[in-house]
Design a protein around this motif. Sequence first.
Motif, short mmCIF file in Angstrom:
data_model
loop_
_atom_site.label_atom_id
_atom_site.label_comp_id
_atom_site.label_asym_id
_atom_site.label_seq_id
_atom_site.Cartn_x
_atom_site.Cartn_y
_atom_site.Cartn_z
N ALA A 1 0.84 -1.20 0.00
CA ALA A 1 0.00 0.00 0.00
C ALA A 1 0.87 1.25 0.00
O ALA A 1 1.97 1.25 0.57
CB ALA A 1 -0.90 -0.01 1.24
N ALA A 2 0.38 2.31 -0.63
CA ALA A 2 1.04 3.61 -0.54
C ALA A 2 0.93 4.10 0.91
O ALA A 2 0.01 3.70 1.62
CB ALA A 2 0.37 4.59 -1.50
N PRO A 3 1.84 4.96 1.37
CA PRO A 3 1.77 5.42 2.76
C PRO A 3 0.44 6.12 3.06
O PRO A 3 -0.12 6.79 2.20
CB PRO A 3 2.93 6.43 2.86
N PHE A 4 -0.05 5.91 4.28
CA PHE A 4 -1.27 6.60 4.72
C PHE A 4 -1.18 6.83 6.22
O PHE A 4 -0.45 6.13 6.93
CB PHE A 4 -2.52 5.77 4.38
N ALA A 5 -1.94 7.82 6.69
CA ALA A 5 -2.04 8.03 8.14
C ALA A 5 -3.17 7.15 8.66
O ALA A 5 -4.09 6.79 7.91
CB ALA A 5 -2.36 9.50 8.41
N LYS B 1 -10.61 7.58 4.26
CA LYS B 1 -11.47 6.41 3.99
C LYS B 1 -11.80 5.74 5.31
O LYS B 1 -10.93 5.60 6.18
CB LYS B 1 -10.74 5.40 3.12
N VAL B 2 -13.04 5.30 5.44
CA VAL B 2 -13.44 4.54 6.62
C VAL B 2 -12.89 3.12 6.50
O VAL B 2 -12.98 2.50 5.44
CB VAL B 2 -14.98 4.50 6.70
N LEU B 3 -12.32 2.62 7.59
CA LEU B 3 -11.89 1.21 7.65
C LEU B 3 -12.85 0.48 8.58
O LEU B 3 -12.94 0.81 9.76
CB LEU B 3 -10.46 1.10 8.17
N THR C 1 -5.70 9.14 4.68
CA THR C 1 -5.91 8.72 6.07
C THR C 1 -6.95 7.61 6.13
O THR C 1 -7.98 7.68 5.45
CB THR C 1 -6.45 9.91 6.91
N LEU C 2 -6.67 6.60 6.94
CA LEU C 2 -7.69 5.59 7.24
C LEU C 2 -8.30 5.91 8.59
O LEU C 2 -7.56 6.04 9.58
CB LEU C 2 -7.09 4.18 7.30
N VAL C 3 -9.62 6.04 8.62
CA VAL C 3 -10.31 6.27 9.89
C VAL C 3 -10.91 4.93 10.31
O VAL C 3 -11.95 4.49 9.77
CB VAL C 3 -11.40 7.36 9.74
#
Length: 293
Positions: free
Chosen positions: A3-7, A29-31, A50-52
Amino acid sequence: MKAAPFAYVRPATLDDAVAELAATDGEGKVLAGGQSLVPVLAMRLGRPGTLVDINGAADLRTLTRTGSVLRIGATTRQREAERNPAAADVPLLGMALPFVGHRELRSRGTICGSLAHADPGAELPAVASCLGAVLEVTGPSGRRTVSASEFFLGAMTTGVGVDEILTAAEFPVARPGDGYGFAEIARRHGDYALAGVVTRVRSVDGAVHEAVISGFGISDRAVTRDVTELLRSVADQSDLEAALRPAAQDLARDMVDTAGDSHASQGYRRRLFAVLAGRELAQAYRRSTGGRP
Ligand SMILES: Cc1cc2nc3c(=O)[nH]c(=O)nc-3n(C[C@H](O)[C@H](O)[C@H](O)COP(=O)(O)OP(=O)(O)OC[C@H]3O[C@@H](n4cnc5c(N)ncnc54)[C@H](O)[C@@H]3O)c2cc1C
């Protein structure tokens, strides 16, 4: 591929999750269960900033029956719904869930995640559409509800805004006189279906009161039709499936518009759909008059 980097954030309440999502300015994006999102990230088909992760919000993991409604919260697993006795009040969930991927996936995957993901081949959007489920969406301006018929807008596209969370799905429970049918054809159990149908018939004193059919794997979203008049016109025939055959072929021509792909041609999907539609409409009618949904 990685995966590309994400917060990554894991808020502890729904209010905080909504605030975190709003703060990403459309890049979040909601996880939920991660069973669709993580492969999307790993294949770099999506690169959210960002993944929330909503799994920290305990108030979202609910499955409750109130009156004639079964309410399933955003982080309730598919497997929990499969096993919870209260979910038996919505028989179509019990009929469809065993076909949603594999048991291991369902122990993480959520009901609401499947609805929010809106894969055209997924079972649960068709179940929600056939039952007329109501979906609750929460965002910075508060809560709103959307009927399933207006929720699915196209392949992987729903009425949930980029700053909103699908917080619950509400399904009507079965009443006496309701009957259901479900069937799909997939190359292997657990694969997305080449074609599938969900049917619901309500009978009063043996007469068809309401009949609905939804299809999946056949268009860019779940497709639903009211077939009350159609079923009424043939319901007294002794061989109901045979009587339904011409109408089921018409339904297939009307509802199946997925172009041919490497899995199946459009003609083959229409033939599959017609057979399943006739069989499961007849089945739902028999169950609606037989005292067992
Ligand atoms: C091998 C394999 C086979 C599968 N087969 C099937 C199958 O046959 N049928 C089927 O239906 N599915 C199938 N799936 C998908 C699986 O069922 C997923 O669980 C489901 O599609 C998504 O649920 P999730 O909770 O894992 O969502 P996630 O993967 O966490 O999220 C999926 C998407 O929905 C969004 N989302 C999730 N929850 C919310 C929410 N509450 N509010 C707003 N947005 C949200 C996410 O941001 C993401 O875009 C399969 C998956 C795999 C890996």
